[in-house]
Design a protein around this motif. Structure first.
Motif: not given
Length: 432
Positions: A8-20
């Motif tokens: 979950r931490f990994l997915i949230v982190n990747l989503i945030i970074i992808s959006i940025v």
């Protein structure tokens, strides 16, 4: 549970970074696109101005007879203009590939002008593309090249100026490809990097959770034993309810003894909890550590004598430290008590207190079985005991060293142990 937490931490982190990343890349692309379009419009404007200038020293208006070449300007009334007159108009910038078409009101080609020789068929196709778009300005693709145009009305019809923008379009296309490749590579790198840091972040949480589970299990186990004894002795008393208290007094003593053990255990656990909660609020003062250690030795002399253990100590006088006198005394008491407990009869305990550079070092050594290397790093954990059966016989719960460590760390000191199996064990305390 921790695997799900990590994912979950990994997915949230990747989503945030992808959006940025997407926002950053989109912003760069939009800015670049606007700059390119601005340059194209400026270039198209300059070329249009150059084609709109009248021919030098000539009253002839440019026209095109059927079958004329791409660089030929024709006059409607007087025939073809000579070569010198055709190129007398100001030329567009040489770095641009462009041409101009003139049409009548029905968009029929009447004249052309270009720096480069092009087929009449190409002009007609370009004109058809521009007319089909039905716009004053636009762009299209023809023969593998990208073109933009600008259409302006004239007295006789329309003037269309075309500019090759293939290079600019390739810049934007390459920018998209570059962003796609860079974004993909960065996401792959970020995936493995985030996974590594996610594991690193979760590890202390997992260790704390495991320690908490172990702590609860150990505390429950420690409380289970005296509760079982109390319950058993109470059953014995109830089964002989008609007997006198005097005859049943031993069962009452057992109950009292186990109750006292549980009280000590509860008090130790509460003390550890209070230590954890009050670390930032403790008020310390400077006190004489040498006198504090001597006081503890005096209180322990009877126990040491009863155990038939030799005590040797060397205390450097007037050593002072900043902290709580009572808490440090408790540390000395715990270490000295442990040393006496785990020293065989006729063994020896050695205590030393001396100044070493900027620290005051307390060391307590006892002869005996020693502690194996695999246990040395865990002996300060709560409820941890290297020999469970022996510790219970001696009344220990495995909380003493945990309390000592908590106190020393609260004083920003350091505590550790060294041991040689079958010979001796030494505990060291460093205080400032």
């Amino acid at each position: 549970m921790f695997t799900k937490l990590r994912n979950r931490f990994l997915i949230v982190n990747l989503i945030i970074i992808s959006i940025v990343m997407l926002v950053a890349f989109a912003s760069i692309y939009v800015i670049t696109y606007r700059n390119v379009r601005s340059d194209i419009n400026m270039e198209l404007f300059r070329i249009s101005e150059s084609y709109q200038k009248p021919p030098g020293n000539s009253d002839h208006s440019p026209s095109r007879s059927e079958g004329a070449s791409s660089s030929t300007a024709m006059d409607n009334d007087k025939g073809p203009m000579d070569k010198e007159e055709r190129y007398n108009r100001d030329s567009p910038p040489e770095r641009s590939v462009s041409f101009m078409l003139q049409t009548d009101e029905a968009h029929t080609l009447t004249a052309t002008a270009s720096q480069f020789v092009m087929d009449t068929e190409f002009y007609e196709e370009a004109l058809e593309e521009a007319v089909t778009l039905n716009k004053d300005t636009g762009q299209f693709k023809l023969d593998g090249s990208h073109w933009t145009f600008n259409m302006k009305p004239t007295n006789d019809g329309y003037m269309l100026v075309f500019l090759d923008i293939t290079a600019q379009q390739e810049i934007l296309t390459n920018l998209i490809y570059t962003f796609s490749v860079v974004g993909l590579v960065m996401l792959l790198i970020l995936f493995f990097t985030s996974r590594f840091f996610a594991n690193q972040s979760i590890r202390p949480v997992k260790e704390a959770f495991d320690k908490q589970k172990q702590f609860i299990a150990d505390a429950s186990h420690e409380m289970k034993t005296p509760l079982t004894i109390i319950n058993t002795n109470a059953d014995v008393l109830l089964s002989n309810s008609e007997d006198t208290i005097h005859n049943q007094s031993k069962w009452l003593h057992y109950i009292k003894s186990e109750t006292e053990r549980m009280t000590r255990l509860t008090n130790d656990l509460l003390y550890l909890t209070e230590m954890d909660d009050s670390r930032a609020s403790m008020v310390y003062s400077k006190f004489n550590l040498s006198e504090a250690v001597e006081t503890i030795i005096l209180t322990m002399e009877a126990v040491i004598f009863e155990k038939n253990v030799a005590l040797d100590y060397e205390i450097e006088p007037n050593l002072t430290v900043q902290g709580s006198s009572e808490q440090i005394k408790q540390v000395v008491m715990i270490l000295l008590d442990n040393a006496v407990k785990y020293t065989n009869s006729k063994g020896a305990v050695t205590l030393s207190l001396k100044k070493q550079q900027n620290d005051v070092v307390l060391s307590v050594t006892n002869t005996g079985e020693g502690i194996a290397a695999e246990h040395l790093t865990r002996i300060f954990d709560r409820f941890y005991r290297t020999d469970t059966s022996r510790a219970r016989k001696q009344g220990g719960y495995g909380l003493g060293l945990a309390i000592a460590k908590s106190i020393v760390e609260q004083h920003k000191g350091k505590i550790y142990a060294t041991s040689t199996v079958g010979q001796s064990t030494t505990f060291f305390v460093y205080l400032s």
